[in-house]
Write an enzyme that holds these catalytic residues in place. Structure first.
Site, PDB file in Angstrom:
ATOM      1  N   ARG A  14       0.839  -1.325  -0.076  1.00 17.17           N
ATOM      2  CA  ARG A  14      -0.569   0.035  -0.134  1.00 17.17           C
ATOM      3  C   ARG A  14       0.848   1.152  -0.345  1.00 17.17           C
ATOM      4  O   ARG A  14       2.245   1.189   0.490  1.00 17.17           O
ATOM      5  CB  ARG A  14      -0.709   0.217   1.075  1.00 17.17           C
ATOM      6  CG  ARG A  14      -1.476  -0.901   1.245  1.00 17.17           C
ATOM      7  CD  ARG A  14      -3.022  -0.689   0.272  1.00 17.17           C
ATOM      8  NE  ARG A  14      -4.429  -1.317  -0.182  1.00 17.17           N
ATOM      9  CZ  ARG A  14      -4.311  -2.248  -0.552  1.00 17.17           C
ATOM     10  NH1 ARG A  14      -3.286  -2.790  -1.814  1.00 17.17           N
ATOM     11  NH2 ARG A  14      -5.110  -3.053  -0.718  1.00 17.17           N
ATOM     12  N   ARG A  41      -5.740  26.256   1.389  1.00 11.63           N
ATOM     13  CA  ARG A  41      -5.181  24.410   1.171  1.00 11.63           C
ATOM     14  C   ARG A  41      -4.583  24.323  -0.627  1.00 11.63           C
ATOM     15  O   ARG A  41      -5.288  24.399  -1.413  1.00 11.63           O
ATOM     16  CB  ARG A  41      -6.433  24.410   1.586  1.00 11.63           C
ATOM     17  CG  ARG A  41      -6.271  24.040   3.183  1.00 11.63           C
ATOM     18  CD  ARG A  41      -5.152  23.647   4.233  1.00 11.63           C
ATOM     19  NE  ARG A  41      -5.785  23.900   4.972  1.00 11.63           N
ATOM     20  CZ  ARG A  41      -4.708  23.748   6.245  1.00 11.63           C
ATOM     21  NH1 ARG A  41      -3.169  23.703   6.162  1.00 11.63           N
ATOM     22  NH2 ARG A  41      -5.039  23.736   7.681  1.00 11.63           N
ATOM     23  N   ALA A  53      -5.948  24.904  13.407  1.00  6.30           N
ATOM     24  CA  ALA A  53      -5.062  23.344  13.827  1.00  6.30           C
ATOM     25  C   ALA A  53      -3.506  23.896  13.273  1.00  6.30           C
ATOM     26  O   ALA A  53      -3.140  24.632  12.571  1.00  6.30           O
ATOM     27  CB  ALA A  53      -5.671  22.563  12.854  1.00  6.30           C
ATOM     28  N   GLU A  70      -0.539  26.449  18.654  1.00  9.14           N
ATOM     29  CA  GLU A  70      -1.075  26.552  17.383  1.00  9.14           C
ATOM     30  C   GLU A  70      -1.514  27.604  17.825  1.00  9.14           C
ATOM     31  O   GLU A  70      -2.104  28.690  16.373  1.00  9.14           O
ATOM     32  CB  GLU A  70      -1.477  25.408  16.635  1.00  9.14           C
ATOM     33  CG  GLU A  70       0.120  24.416  16.671  1.00  9.14           C
ATOM     34  CD  GLU A  70       0.388  25.103  14.406  1.00  9.14           C
ATOM     35  OE1 GLU A  70       0.005  25.700  14.311  1.00  9.14           O
ATOM     36  OE2 GLU A  70       1.921  24.575  15.045  1.00  9.14           O
ATOM     37  N   GLU A  74      -1.752  31.099  15.033  1.00  8.20           N
ATOM     38  CA  GLU A  74      -2.282  31.340  13.856  1.00  8.20           C
ATOM     39  C   GLU A  74      -3.793  32.203  14.601  1.00  8.20           C
ATOM     40  O   GLU A  74      -4.219  33.347  13.041  1.00  8.20           O
ATOM     41  CB  GLU A  74      -3.261  29.833  13.722  1.00  8.20           C
ATOM     42  CG  GLU A  74      -2.546  29.091  13.361  1.00  8.20           C
ATOM     43  CD  GLU A  74      -3.581  27.764  12.199  1.00  8.20           C
ATOM     44  OE1 GLU A  74      -4.260  27.813  12.778  1.00  8.20           O
ATOM     45  OE2 GLU A  74      -2.551  26.851  11.705  1.00  8.20           O
ATOM     46  N   PRO A  92      -7.989   7.671   6.103  1.00  9.27           N
ATOM     47  CA  PRO A  92      -7.048   6.716   7.273  1.00  9.27           C
ATOM     48  C   PRO A  92      -6.918   5.613   5.846  1.00  9.27           C
ATOM     49  O   PRO A  92      -5.963   5.048   6.138  1.00  9.27           O
ATOM     50  CB  PRO A  92      -8.397   5.832   7.860  1.00  9.27           C
ATOM     51  CG  PRO A  92      -9.693   6.223   7.619  1.00  9.27           C
ATOM     52  CD  PRO A  92      -9.434   8.157   7.048  1.00  9.27           C
ATOM     53  N   GLY A  93      -7.911   6.036   4.692  1.00  6.37           N
ATOM     54  CA  GLY A  93      -7.149   5.334   3.583  1.00  6.37           C
ATOM     55  C   GLY A  93      -6.015   5.485   2.708  1.00  6.37           C
ATOM     56  O   GLY A  93      -5.236   5.157   2.187  1.00  6.37           O
ATOM     57  N   GLU A 120       0.151  33.378   6.066  1.00  3.05           N
ATOM     58  CA  GLU A 120       0.185  35.140   5.861  1.00  3.05           C
ATOM     59  C   GLU A 120      -1.330  35.483   5.484  1.00  3.05           C
ATOM     60  O   GLU A 120      -1.576  36.938   5.342  1.00  3.05           O
ATOM     61  CB  GLU A 120       1.387  34.737   4.942  1.00  3.05           C
ATOM     62  CG  GLU A 120       2.811  35.089   5.996  1.00  3.05           C
ATOM     63  CD  GLU A 120       4.348  34.644   5.024  1.00  3.05           C
ATOM     64  OE1 GLU A 120       4.169  35.383   3.588  1.00  3.05           O
ATOM     65  OE2 GLU A 120       5.445  35.109   5.149  1.00  3.05           O
TER      66      GLU A 120
END
Length: 162
Positions: A14, A41, A53, A70, A74, A92-93, A120
């Protein structure tokens, strides 16, 4: 790529991403607002609305300490109280990453300290707790760790919802 063994003893290959994991924080102000961030993102090439996070990238650091750091970096908020809500499996995959999610209260505002190009350009907003739950329901907030944390916080501390 790794060879792994199934529960029945079969060996197979995997590919997955291995990380040290992360922390995330449902930070609730004294006025009952949740601190959210809108962060670019690259994996989606768009801004994603989330709870604050960060990666657990300091070896040996207590996850609660990472969460407090954090949150400060942030958003600028300092917390006087932090409580672990649970652990969320990121995807989880494809990764072994998990996110330990905390509830932070007793907040005081301060100066945020962005790290990297994503932070930023990050926007911080305060949203009434009940509205964040509506945002999960209607899809405006679709980040898994954020939904997980908000729902757990609401169930364990219904007085925070308002």
């Amino acid at each position: 790529r790794r060879f792994v063994q199934s529960a029945r003893g079969e060996s197979f290959e995997r590919t997955f991403v291995s990380t040290p994991g992360a922390v995330a924080t449902v930070a609730v102000t004294n006025e009952g607002d949740v601190v959210l961030v809108s962060q670019y993102r690259a994996s989606f090439n768009e801004y994603v609305l989330e709870i604050p996070a960060g990666m657990r990238d300091i070896e040996g650091e207590d996850p609660a300490t990472t969460a407090i750091r954090e949150l400060r970096e942030e958003t600028g908020f300092e917390a006087t109280s932090i409580e672990m809500l649970g652990e969320c499996l990121s995807s989880p995959g494809v990764t072994d990453s998990s996110v330990i999610v905390y509830l932070a209260t007793g907040l005081t505002a301060g100066q945020f300290q962005p790290h990297g190009p994503e932070e930023e350009a990050m926007q911080t907003m305060l949203v009434p707790f009940a509205e964040t739950l509506a945002m999960v329901d209607d899809g405006r907030l679709k980040d898994a760790k954020s939904a997980f944390g908000l729902l757990l916080a609401a169930r364990r501390h219904p007085h925070l919802v308002g």
